[in-house]
Enzyme design. Structure first.
Site, PDB file in Angstrom:
ATOM      1  N   ASP A  14      72.451  -7.437  26.256  1.00  0.00           N
ATOM      2  CA  ASP A  14      72.927  -8.104  25.028  1.00  0.00           C
ATOM      3  C   ASP A  14      74.002  -7.353  24.247  1.00  0.00           C
ATOM      4  O   ASP A  14      73.917  -7.219  23.018  1.00  0.00           O
ATOM      5  CB  ASP A  14      71.735  -8.380  24.105  1.00  0.00           C
ATOM      6  CG  ASP A  14      70.717  -9.329  24.715  1.00  0.00           C
ATOM      7  OD1 ASP A  14      70.944  -9.806  25.836  1.00  0.00           O
ATOM      8  OD2 ASP A  14      69.692  -9.586  24.052  1.00  0.00           O
ATOM      9  N   ASP A  55      71.887 -12.951  25.075  1.00  0.00           N
ATOM     10  CA  ASP A  55      71.121 -13.912  24.300  1.00  0.00           C
ATOM     11  C   ASP A  55      71.957 -15.198  24.271  1.00  0.00           C
ATOM     12  O   ASP A  55      73.172 -15.142  24.010  1.00  0.00           O
ATOM     13  CB  ASP A  55      70.919 -13.387  22.866  1.00  0.00           C
ATOM     14  CG  ASP A  55      69.487 -12.992  22.580  1.00  0.00           C
ATOM     15  OD1 ASP A  55      68.663 -13.013  23.504  1.00  0.00           O
ATOM     16  OD2 ASP A  55      69.202 -12.659  21.420  1.00  0.00           O
ATOM     17  N   HIS A  57      71.211 -18.709  22.681  1.00  0.00           N
ATOM     18  CA  HIS A  57      70.280 -19.571  21.957  1.00  0.00           C
ATOM     19  C   HIS A  57      70.870 -20.932  21.600  1.00  0.00           C
ATOM     20  O   HIS A  57      72.033 -21.007  21.168  1.00  0.00           O
ATOM     21  CB  HIS A  57      69.856 -18.899  20.654  1.00  0.00           C
ATOM     22  CG  HIS A  57      69.113 -17.620  20.826  1.00  0.00           C
ATOM     23  ND1 HIS A  57      68.092 -17.456  21.729  1.00  0.00           N
ATOM     24  CD2 HIS A  57      69.216 -16.423  20.172  1.00  0.00           C
ATOM     25  CE1 HIS A  57      67.609 -16.234  21.640  1.00  0.00           C
ATOM     26  NE2 HIS A  57      68.278 -15.586  20.710  1.00  0.00           N
ATOM     27  N   HIS A  61      66.862 -22.868  17.814  1.00  0.00           N
ATOM     28  CA  HIS A  61      65.936 -21.848  18.322  1.00  0.00           C
ATOM     29  C   HIS A  61      64.863 -21.471  17.308  1.00  0.00           C
ATOM     30  O   HIS A  61      65.133 -21.328  16.113  1.00  0.00           O
ATOM     31  CB  HIS A  61      66.704 -20.598  18.751  1.00  0.00           C
ATOM     32  CG  HIS A  61      65.907 -19.717  19.657  1.00  0.00           C
ATOM     33  ND1 HIS A  61      65.251 -18.594  19.213  1.00  0.00           N
ATOM     34  CD2 HIS A  61      65.621 -19.826  20.974  1.00  0.00           C
ATOM     35  CE1 HIS A  61      64.615 -18.029  20.234  1.00  0.00           C
ATOM     36  NE2 HIS A  61      64.830 -18.757  21.311  1.00  0.00           N
ATOM     37  N   HIS A  98      71.954 -16.324  15.409  1.00  0.00           N
ATOM     38  CA  HIS A  98      72.756 -15.379  16.183  1.00  0.00           C
ATOM     39  C   HIS A  98      72.879 -15.838  17.632  1.00  0.00           C
ATOM     40  O   HIS A  98      72.019 -16.546  18.145  1.00  0.00           O
ATOM     41  CB  HIS A  98      72.133 -13.971  16.144  1.00  0.00           C
ATOM     42  CG  HIS A  98      70.782 -13.892  16.773  1.00  0.00           C
ATOM     43  ND1 HIS A  98      69.622 -14.260  16.099  1.00  0.00           N
ATOM     44  CD2 HIS A  98      70.375 -13.527  18.011  1.00  0.00           C
ATOM     45  CE1 HIS A  98      68.578 -14.103  16.904  1.00  0.00           C
ATOM     46  NE2 HIS A  98      69.004 -13.670  18.068  1.00  0.00           N
ATOM     47  N   LYS A 123      69.551 -15.470  28.539  1.00  0.00           N
ATOM     48  CA  LYS A 123      68.142 -15.520  28.154  1.00  0.00           C
ATOM     49  C   LYS A 123      68.004 -16.136  26.758  1.00  0.00           C
ATOM     50  O   LYS A 123      68.985 -16.234  26.018  1.00  0.00           O
ATOM     51  CB  LYS A 123      67.519 -14.130  28.190  1.00  0.00           C
ATOM     52  CG  LYS A 123      68.103 -13.132  27.198  1.00  0.00           C
ATOM     53  CD  LYS A 123      67.533 -11.748  27.441  1.00  0.00           C
ATOM     54  CE  LYS A 123      67.943 -10.742  26.374  1.00  0.00           C
ATOM     55  NZ  LYS A 123      67.431 -11.024  25.037  1.00  0.00           N
ATOM     56  N   CYS A 171      65.011  -6.120  22.417  1.00  0.00           N
ATOM     57  CA  CYS A 171      65.315  -6.623  23.756  1.00  0.00           C
ATOM     58  C   CYS A 171      65.378  -5.527  24.817  1.00  0.00           C
ATOM     59  O   CYS A 171      64.952  -5.741  25.955  1.00  0.00           O
ATOM     60  CB  CYS A 171      66.617  -7.418  23.721  1.00  0.00           C
ATOM     61  SG  CYS A 171      66.474  -8.916  22.701  1.00  0.00           S
TER      62      CYS A 171
END
Length: 233
Positions: A14, A55, A57, A61, A98, A123, A171
């Site tokens: 990330d 990440d 999203h 989310h 984010h 992810k 993470c």
């Protein structure tokens, strides 16, 4: 070259604009400072595989405080319930919006040597569950979201996993712990990550060690062997 009993992978977690100063929505202090070391590691021929994660999203989310009326990021939490099993749930921290899919904040930072990364894993794509780990969400009965990372590593014959990126206490931590769960020898390179909560990092390191993760520095033998120094491979 790596021998059959040492086929390492580098997982860069990330390294995205929203996690980095000066403009990220969820800035990790000094987050950009880890890029030079990560680029040095990416350039090493020792690694059998180099994986980057993002990440990724949807706007809806579950971890976004904005999706929970009256709740605030950082201070409030929500309960995540397995959509396939109402008896399984966990509590997660709420964050500012984010790394929304296709947004500038979701992009990998331009300083990162992305051209050396062999595979990008996205992810956190399922709005219903939080997914800190690059492997899968915390729910087990049944699992809701699996990135396929474990299969990728095993198909490549990976034995050891080195984890860097952001953020150390979320993470990166979860990815390293799940690497151990999946049967890999896992190293978290402390110089290659930064924490959201620097004050709490000492306690997190203890949790990592208890979970079987080796927390190391760039000068330790476990990292120097990647440069052809220290332990025989």
């Amino acid at each position: 070259m790596a021998s059959s009993n040492f086929k390492p992978a580098l997982i860069v977690v990330d390294m995205q604009e929203d996690f980095c100063p000066p403009h990220g929505n969820l800035q990790v202090p000094e987050g950009r400072a880890v890029v030079p070391l990560i680029n040095t590691l990416l350039a090493l021929p020792t690694f059998t595989l180099r994986v980057g994660t993002q990440d990724w999203h949807p706007p809806s989310h579950i971890s976004f405080a904005s999706n929970h009326p009256g709740k605030q990021p950082f201070v409030d939490t929500c309960i995540v319930t397995n959509p396939y099993n109402p008896d399984e749930s966990y509590t997660t921290r709420l964050w500012p919006n984010h790394c929304i899919q296709e947004s500038p904040g979701a992009e990998l930072v331009p300083e990162l040597d992305v051209g050396r990364i062999d595979k990008i894993i996205k992810k956190g794509t399922d709005a219903r569950v939080e997914m800190y780990s690059a492997f899968y969400d915390p729910l087990k009965n049944p699992r809701v979201s699996d990135s396929g990372l474990s299969e990728v590593l095993k198909e490549a014959g990976i034995t050891h996993v080195y984890v860097v990126g952001l953020a150390a206490d979320y993470c990166v931590k979860s990815t390293a712990v799940d690497a151990v769960t999946e049967g890999f020898v896992a190293y978290l390179i402390e110089d290659g990550t930064r924490a959201v909560d620097a004050v709490g990092w000492t306690a997190v390191k203890l949790e990592l060690k208890l979970a079987g993760v080796n927390v190391v520095s760039k000068d330790d033998v476990e990292v120097r062997r990647l440069f052809g120094e220290g332990e025989d491979s």
